[in-house]
Design a protein around this motif. Sequence first.
Motif, short mmCIF file in Angstrom:
data_model
loop_
_atom_site.label_atom_id
_atom_site.label_comp_id
_atom_site.label_asym_id
_atom_site.label_seq_id
_atom_site.Cartn_x
_atom_site.Cartn_y
_atom_site.Cartn_z
N THR A 129 -99.28 10.95 26.60
CA THR A 129 -98.76 11.66 27.77
C THR A 129 -97.93 10.73 28.64
OG1 THR A 129 -100.72 13.05 27.79
CG2 THR A 129 -99.39 13.02 29.79
N GLY A 130 -98.39 9.51 28.81
CA GLY A 130 -97.67 8.56 29.65
C GLY A 130 -97.89 8.81 31.13
N LYS A 131 -97.09 8.13 31.94
CA LYS A 131 -97.21 8.19 33.39
C LYS A 131 -96.87 9.59 33.91
CE LYS A 131 -97.38 6.59 37.69
NZ LYS A 131 -98.64 6.13 38.33
N GLN A 132 -97.76 10.13 34.73
CA GLN A 132 -97.51 11.41 35.37
C GLN A 132 -97.45 11.21 36.89
OE1 GLN A 132 -100.97 13.35 33.29
NE2 GLN A 132 -99.47 14.97 32.95
N GLY A 133 -96.82 12.16 37.57
CA GLY A 133 -96.75 12.10 39.01
C GLY A 133 -95.33 12.00 39.53
N THR A 164 -96.15 0.13 17.36
CA THR A 164 -95.38 -0.33 18.51
C THR A 164 -94.35 -1.39 18.13
OG1 THR A 164 -97.14 -1.92 19.02
CG2 THR A 164 -97.16 0.19 20.20
N ASP A 165 -94.22 -1.71 16.85
CA ASP A 165 -93.16 -2.60 16.39
C ASP A 165 -92.79 -2.23 14.96
OD1 ASP A 165 -94.76 -4.32 14.45
OD2 ASP A 165 -95.85 -4.69 16.31
N SER A 176 -88.79 11.30 26.55
CA SER A 176 -89.10 10.80 25.21
C SER A 176 -89.07 11.92 24.18
CB SER A 176 -90.46 10.10 25.21
OG SER A 176 -91.52 11.02 25.40
N LYS A 177 -89.52 13.10 24.55
CA LYS A 177 -89.54 14.22 23.62
C LYS A 177 -88.15 14.82 23.43
CE LYS A 177 -93.84 14.12 22.41
NZ LYS A 177 -94.25 13.85 21.01
N ALA A 178 -87.31 14.76 24.46
CA ALA A 178 -85.91 15.16 24.29
C ALA A 178 -85.23 14.23 23.28
CB ALA A 178 -85.18 15.13 25.63
N LEU A 238 -90.63 8.67 41.66
CA LEU A 238 -90.41 7.40 42.34
C LEU A 238 -91.56 6.42 42.15
CD1 LEU A 238 -88.85 8.67 45.69
CD2 LEU A 238 -87.67 7.67 43.71
N GLU A 239 -92.68 6.90 41.66
CA GLU A 239 -93.82 6.02 41.43
C GLU A 239 -93.89 5.48 40.00
OE1 GLU A 239 -97.22 8.25 42.60
OE2 GLU A 239 -96.67 8.31 44.72
N ALA A 240 -93.02 5.97 39.14
CA ALA A 240 -93.01 5.51 37.74
C ALA A 240 -92.15 4.27 37.61
CB ALA A 240 -92.48 6.62 36.83
N THR A 241 -92.74 3.20 37.11
CA THR A 241 -92.03 1.93 36.96
C THR A 241 -91.27 1.89 35.64
OG1 THR A 241 -93.87 0.85 35.81
CG2 THR A 241 -93.90 0.81 38.23
N ASP A 242 -90.46 0.85 35.48
CA ASP A 242 -89.78 0.65 34.21
C ASP A 242 -90.79 0.54 33.07
OD1 ASP A 242 -87.41 0.66 35.57
OD2 ASP A 242 -86.81 -1.38 35.00
N ASP A 243 -91.89 -0.15 33.33
CA ASP A 243 -92.92 -0.30 32.31
C ASP A 243 -93.51 1.05 31.92
OD1 ASP A 243 -92.56 -3.01 32.16
OD2 ASP A 243 -94.27 -3.50 33.45
N ASP A 244 -93.71 1.92 32.90
CA ASP A 244 -94.21 3.26 32.60
C ASP A 244 -93.25 4.02 31.70
OD1 ASP A 244 -96.50 2.96 34.21
OD2 ASP A 244 -95.40 3.61 36.01
N TRP A 245 -91.98 3.94 32.02
CA TRP A 245 -90.97 4.61 31.19
C TRP A 245 -90.94 4.02 29.79
CZ3 TRP A 245 -87.65 8.70 31.74
CH2 TRP A 245 -87.68 9.34 33.00
N MET A 246 -90.97 2.72 29.70
CA MET A 246 -90.88 2.07 28.39
C MET A 246 -92.10 2.37 27.54
SD MET A 246 -87.91 0.97 28.30
CE MET A 246 -88.10 0.33 26.64
N GLU A 247 -93.27 2.51 28.17
CA GLU A 247 -94.47 2.85 27.40
C GLU A 247 -94.30 4.21 26.71
OE1 GLU A 247 -99.29 3.16 28.02
OE2 GLU A 247 -97.98 3.91 29.61
#
Length: 267
Positions: free
Chosen positions: A94-98, A65-66, A159-161, A101-110
């Motif tokens: 896999t990360g945030k699913q669903g 992660t760094d 992320s995979k794109a 509109l429920e995915a936060t910036d933190d979810d995206w960044m993870e």
Amino acid sequence: MNYGLEGRVALVTGADSGMGFQTATLLLREGAKVFITDQYPDRLEAALRQLRPLGQVDGAPAGLTDAAAAEAVVRQATSAFGTPDILVNCAGITGKQGDFLEATDDDWMEALNTNLMSAVRMARAALPGMRAKGWGRIVLVASEDAVQPYADELPYCASKAGILNLAKGLSKAYAKDGILTNTVAPAFIATPMTDAMMDKRAAERGTDKQEAIESFLKEERPTLELKRRGEAEEVAAAILFLCSAQASFVNGASIRVDGGSVASIAT
């Protein structure tokens, strides 16, 4: 077939199970020296115990992660076996699913930090040694989702794109140095990650895991023509080819190991 991997040094991330573990297995059987890493020490040690009878293998836990973690892994691999000739990056979540509109910036960044930036960091750490040798193979794990996004997995898809774009860019930048960069793009492979997805689906639906798999294929992956989950060994076989001397004219490509799931002909 002679893959020309005898004595080559391979570094495989995300290798305590699934595609990474099976890739390490095949590389060892072809005579490569393999250094593996994953974030969970106990699981990594269990994987090493299984792999040691096959050949020269070592490993160290790392989260990637760094940049410092990625650089440390390359140093450890070099100390164990010499400068890596091969990098296979299987680390991912896999990360945030669903609902989007429920995915936060933190979810995206993870998702981006784990799936895309781990590949960036590992390639950046491994490339100088490959350039010095004048030979290298980088294989990054993408996904069908990179070109066929699903509305309930958008952080993962993006992320995979990014992996496809990264690999293509590296293939253009470093081919002149003897380094070939490619991707494999799996779909719905039997791994701990998809096991967890199917366990969750079964619990939500009050069914067993097999029924969850069957309903997922029917409802969510209707274009997966083989109508089953793929096996990690089937993905590893494609990775092995891309690592080999036999793939000496393959650069910037993406090999789909997806049972026909991607409906288009475009990459």
